[in-house]
Enzyme design. Structure first.
Site, PDB file in Angstrom:
ATOM      1  N   HIS A   1      -2.124   6.548  10.341  1.00 52.75           N
ATOM      2  CA  HIS A   1      -1.307   6.079   9.234  1.00 52.75           C
ATOM      3  C   HIS A   1      -0.167   5.173   9.660  1.00 52.75           C
ATOM      4  O   HIS A   1       0.028   4.106   9.090  1.00 52.75           O
ATOM      5  CB  HIS A   1      -0.745   7.282   8.476  1.00 52.75           C
ATOM      6  CG  HIS A   1       0.092   6.947   7.290  1.00 52.75           C
ATOM      7  ND1 HIS A   1      -0.389   6.192   6.240  1.00 52.75           N
ATOM      8  CD2 HIS A   1       1.382   7.255   6.968  1.00 52.75           C
ATOM      9  CE1 HIS A   1       0.558   6.063   5.312  1.00 52.75           C
ATOM     10  NE2 HIS A   1       1.651   6.685   5.749  1.00 52.75           N
TER      11      HIS A   1
ATOM     12  N   HIS B   1      -1.603  10.595   8.878  1.00 53.62           N
ATOM     13  CA  HIS B   1      -1.233  11.166   7.585  1.00 53.62           C
ATOM     14  C   HIS B   1      -2.154  12.344   7.304  1.00 53.62           C
ATOM     15  O   HIS B   1      -3.380  12.233   7.415  1.00 53.62           O
ATOM     16  CB  HIS B   1      -1.357  10.125   6.470  1.00 53.62           C
ATOM     17  CG  HIS B   1      -0.604  10.493   5.242  1.00 53.62           C
ATOM     18  ND1 HIS B   1      -0.999  11.522   4.410  1.00 53.62           N
ATOM     19  CD2 HIS B   1       0.536   9.988   4.699  1.00 53.62           C
ATOM     20  CE1 HIS B   1      -0.145  11.626   3.411  1.00 53.62           C
ATOM     21  NE2 HIS B   1       0.795  10.707   3.558  1.00 53.62           N
TER      22      HIS B   1
ATOM     23  N   ARG C   1       7.647   9.883  12.429  1.00 50.14           N
ATOM     24  CA  ARG C   1       8.414   9.300  11.324  1.00 50.14           C
ATOM     25  C   ARG C   1       8.574  10.285  10.173  1.00 50.14           C
ATOM     26  O   ARG C   1       7.614  10.920   9.736  1.00 50.14           O
ATOM     27  CB  ARG C   1       7.690   8.044  10.816  1.00 50.14           C
ATOM     28  CG  ARG C   1       8.342   7.426   9.577  1.00 50.14           C
ATOM     29  CD  ARG C   1       7.568   6.215   9.127  1.00 50.14           C
ATOM     30  NE  ARG C   1       6.254   6.562   8.625  1.00 50.14           N
ATOM     31  CZ  ARG C   1       5.920   6.607   7.330  1.00 50.14           C
ATOM     32  NH1 ARG C   1       6.829   6.358   6.413  1.00 50.14           N
ATOM     33  NH2 ARG C   1       4.707   6.899   6.960  1.00 50.14           N
TER      34      ARG C   1
ATOM     35  N   GLN D   1       2.725   4.226  -1.196  1.00 51.70           N
ATOM     36  CA  GLN D   1       2.663   4.924  -2.479  1.00 51.70           C
ATOM     37  C   GLN D   1       3.919   5.741  -2.766  1.00 51.70           C
ATOM     38  O   GLN D   1       4.486   5.679  -3.847  1.00 51.70           O
ATOM     39  CB  GLN D   1       1.450   5.866  -2.501  1.00 51.70           C
ATOM     40  CG  GLN D   1       0.112   5.162  -2.447  1.00 51.70           C
ATOM     41  CD  GLN D   1      -1.046   6.162  -2.335  1.00 51.70           C
ATOM     42  OE1 GLN D   1      -0.844   7.327  -2.004  1.00 51.70           O
ATOM     43  NE2 GLN D   1      -2.245   5.700  -2.595  1.00 51.70           N
ATOM     44  N   GLY D   2       4.341   6.530  -1.775  1.00 49.14           N
ATOM     45  CA  GLY D   2       5.349   7.558  -2.030  1.00 49.14           C
ATOM     46  C   GLY D   2       6.679   7.008  -2.494  1.00 49.14           C
ATOM     47  O   GLY D   2       7.160   7.324  -3.580  1.00 49.14           O
TER      48      GLY D   2
ATOM     49  N   TRP E   1       0.813  -1.213   0.000  1.00 49.72           N
ATOM     50  CA  TRP E   1       0.000   0.000   0.000  1.00 49.72           C
ATOM     51  C   TRP E   1       0.849   1.266   0.000  1.00 49.72           C
ATOM     52  O   TRP E   1       0.315   2.368  -0.127  1.00 49.72           O
ATOM     53  CB  TRP E   1      -0.935   0.006   1.212  1.00 49.72           C
ATOM     54  CG  TRP E   1      -1.910  -1.129   1.185  1.00 49.72           C
ATOM     55  CD1 TRP E   1      -1.812  -2.317   1.858  1.00 49.72           C
ATOM     56  CD2 TRP E   1      -3.125  -1.202   0.431  1.00 49.72           C
ATOM     57  NE1 TRP E   1      -2.888  -3.128   1.566  1.00 49.72           N
ATOM     58  CE2 TRP E   1      -3.710  -2.468   0.687  1.00 49.72           C
ATOM     59  CE3 TRP E   1      -3.778  -0.328  -0.442  1.00 49.72           C
ATOM     60  CZ2 TRP E   1      -4.914  -2.866   0.119  1.00 49.72           C
ATOM     61  CZ3 TRP E   1      -4.965  -0.738  -1.017  1.00 49.72           C
ATOM     62  CH2 TRP E   1      -5.528  -1.985  -0.737  1.00 49.72           C
TER      63      TRP E   1
ATOM     64  N   GLU F   1       9.598  14.602  -0.423  1.00 56.96           N
ATOM     65  CA  GLU F   1       8.393  14.540   0.407  1.00 56.96           C
ATOM     66  C   GLU F   1       8.612  15.392   1.651  1.00 56.96           C
ATOM     67  O   GLU F   1       9.693  15.946   1.862  1.00 56.96           O
ATOM     68  CB  GLU F   1       8.046  13.092   0.764  1.00 56.96           C
ATOM     69  CG  GLU F   1       7.611  12.266  -0.430  1.00 56.96           C
ATOM     70  CD  GLU F   1       7.180  10.855  -0.053  1.00 56.96           C
ATOM     71  OE1 GLU F   1       7.170  10.545   1.150  1.00 56.96           O
ATOM     72  OE2 GLU F   1       6.865  10.072  -0.960  1.00 56.96           O
TER      73      GLU F   1
ATOM     74  N   ARG G   1       4.975  15.752   8.811  1.00 58.47           N
ATOM     75  CA  ARG G   1       3.565  15.380   8.778  1.00 58.47           C
ATOM     76  C   ARG G   1       2.777  15.863   9.986  1.00 58.47           C
ATOM     77  O   ARG G   1       1.604  16.205   9.862  1.00 58.47           O
ATOM     78  CB  ARG G   1       3.449  13.862   8.634  1.00 58.47           C
ATOM     79  CG  ARG G   1       3.851  13.385   7.257  1.00 58.47           C
ATOM     80  CD  ARG G   1       3.799  11.884   7.129  1.00 58.47           C
ATOM     81  NE  ARG G   1       4.119  11.500   5.752  1.00 58.47           N
ATOM     82  CZ  ARG G   1       4.226  10.254   5.343  1.00 58.47           C
ATOM     83  NH1 ARG G   1       4.046   9.260   6.206  1.00 58.47           N
ATOM     84  NH2 ARG G   1       4.511   9.978   4.084  1.00 58.47           N
TER      85      ARG G   1
END
Length: 587
Positions: free
Chosen positions: A366, A256, A401, A68-69, A66, A136, A305
């Site tokens: 998340h 997230h 994180r 994505q980044g 799952w 990111e 985040r």
């Protein structure tokens, strides 16, 4: 096996479950089939260890697919491990174990190249063989390698699953791990597990092994809305707690900031809108189109985040709404289809077209920055039990994180675990397991929804002493109902649930929820992704340290603090700080 703690004999509790009806033996059992688990399994097998992989669903159904980044590593020109280290420490808000982070960033680039050698194919720059790198949140350099545009996890999972099958590793799919088996001295002797459905093995059984590697992923399903798959019910953390292992940093759950908002009643796994979308230039805006992150942080939308999630919630509260928007209409259709095909399809499936309209977004659970405490070799405080990936607390993530560090952590620390196991020389057969632990009353299967709603209301992004106290009281009530149902056989009483997957999962969720709430109540400050409305400031003098939490056989928590942001050794006796005055019961 190398000692991974001080053996004290069997302690703790276990799930109520039938006795194993079948068993197999191995040198190593790896529980989980994400990047951490499969990397550990491949390395252990390459070292000549008979390795069995146990996974809760199919081999390719772990959390990794799952992602994505992408995966973060200092791979680009001008980037260095020291710069990656600095960004990670900033995101971790003063609670990273610097030695662990240094291991991550220095060993990371080579680990990525070994992943490529194993068959993973990353996107390359146009007209070049060089890996394409993007940025990111929290990164000051382009250092995120991605695959298939926004399908990095799926590509890594594909490559590792293919390698496992090519190597002929023994796998047990559709199997929920139940409890750790230990010998008379408290050392690891394997696991019990329940295989769901037909196959060579069915029902409750055991894998006897002197080394167990937990790579079970996260616990996002403890909240109503999460990006985690349905299998992420905290099974590994709950198993470790019942076995007497230390856990740390469970209060630091990363929400997230940009998850597709599907309405106030949406529950379960929600579509993630990767941070890479912001890395490519998407803007966070309110309903009026105002970019509210500008001026909030030097990196604006690419701030860490926790900062972005808090800004979204603040703006939503100010305006009396439940979500903000992510505007990437300026990408155009071609870029959306090439760079983010998975996200584009998910949005369109829910009636949103990012090419022509902003995407409604809100924070959702998340990633768990904490978990089962380990040292730099992945060893926990229980001899023979290792942990890596999201289930582990290596000290890398601290209080929050850094984006795309999780896949890298899984790679690096899985390799370190395999090296530690291989360094022991010839494999030692597992000792005979001894079961003296008391069975734990099970929750009714439907109680998992109650746990999720309690946690979302009381221990979500916004927390306070009052909200956490209500959550603790409500969770305790669920536990007491389970205890009464198990102890009262009268016809008028509520019947105890039959042992089964849903009851075991609900019980695991309650276990990790109560520990999370207990830690969040103790930490009277705001740091990283732990946001206390009643203690809005960071307090380094009092709280720049970790909790070390264990669960006793009497179902009470023992909570100690570390002396510094670094962790003490897991091997052998370590100085024990005095316990905090408040300890709380847990299941």
């Amino acid at each position: 096996m190398t000692a991974t703690g001080t053996a004290t004999g069997p302690t703790g509790i276990r799930l109520t479950a039938p006795a194993p009806g079948w068993s197999i033996t191995a040198d190593v059992v790896v529980v989980g089939s994400g990047v951490a688990g499969l990397t550990a399994a491949l390395r252990c097998a390459a070292a000549g260890r008979r390795t069995v992989v146990v996974t809760k669903a199919r081999l390719d159904d772990g959390s990794t697919r799952w992602a994505q980044g992408g995966i973060a590593a200092a791979l680009g020109d001008g980037d260095t491990p020291e710069q990656h280290l600095a960004d990670t420490l900033v995101a971790g808000a003063g609670l990273c174990d610097e030695e662990a982070v240094r291991a991550l960033v220095t060993e990371g680039p080579d680990a990525v190249h070994r992943l490529i050698a194993a068959g993973a194919r990353f996107d390359t720059a146009h007209g070049s063989d060089e890996i394409a790198l993007t940025r990111e949140g929290g990164h000051h350099r382009n250092r995120i390698a991605h695959a298939g545009g926004d399908a990095t996890g799926a590509e890594i999972s594909r490559a590792l699953v293919a390698a496992v099958r090519s190597a002929g590793l023994r796998t047990i799919e559709n199997a929920l791990v139940l409890d750790l088996l230990t010998d008379a001295e408290g050392r690891t002797a394997g696991v019990t597990l329940h295989v769901m459905g037909e196959g060579q093995h069915d029902g409750v059984g055991a894998v006897h092994a002197p080394a167990v590697v937990l790579a079970t992923g996260g616990m996002g399903q403890v909240f109503s809305a999460t990006t985690n798959p349905a299998v992420s019910t905290g099974d590994g953390v709950a198993l470790a707690l019942r076995a007497g292992a230390e856990v740390s940093d469970l209060e630091f759950v990363q929400f997230h900031p940009t998850v597709l908002y599907l309405g106030p009643e949406a529950e379960g796994q929600q579509p993630l809108i990767s941070e890479a979308v912001r890395g490519e230039g998407a803007h966070l805006v309110d309903a009026d189109g105002t970019r509210f992150m500008v001026g909030q942080h030097e990196l604006a939308e690419l701030a860490p985040r926790d900062i972005v999630a808090k800004a979204i919630l603040r703006r939503s509260l100010e305006q009396g709404v439940e979500h903000m928007y992510l505007d990437a209409r300026h990408f155009g259709a071609e870029m959306w289809e090439r760079r983010f095909p998975t996200i584009l399809a998910a949005c369109r499936a829910h009636g949103i077209d990012p090419v022509t309209e902003p995407i409604p977004v809100a924070p959702a659970a998340h990633y768990a920055s904490g978990g089962v405490r380990t040292d730099l070799s992945g060893r926990t405080t229980v001899p023979g039990l290792y942990a890596c990936g999201e289930v582990a607390c290596t000290g890398v993530h601290g209080a929050n994180r850094l984006a795309s560090n999780s896949l890298l952590e899984g790679l690096v620390f899985a390799e370190r675990i395999a090296a530690d196991i291989a360094a022991d020389g010839p494999a030692v057969p597992a000792s005979a397991p001894v079961e003296t632990r008391a069975p734990l009353p099970l929750l009714q299967p439907e109680a998992h929804v109650a746990v999720q709603r309690i946690m979302t209301a009381g221990a979500g992004v916004l927390r306070s002493a009052a909200s956490l106290a209500r959550a603790a009281e409500d969770l305790d009530r669920l536990h007491q109902e389970a205890v009464e149902a198990a102890s009262d056989p009268t016809p008028a009483s509520v019947k105890a649930p039959e042992p089964g997957v849903e009851a075991w999962e609900a019980t695991n969720l309650l276990c990790v929820a109560r520990v999370l709430v207990a830690a969040a109540r103790q930490r009277e400050e705001t740091r990283g992704c732990h946001w206390r409305e009643d203690h809005p400031d960071r307090d380094d003098a009092s709280w720049r340290r970790h909790f070390r939490i264990t669960l006793g056989a009497d179902r009470t928590l023992s909570v100690h603090t570390t002396q510094t942001a670094g962790f003490p050794p897991t091997v052998g006796p370590a100085p024990q700080p005095a316990p905090l005055p408040d300890t709380e019961p847990t299941p």
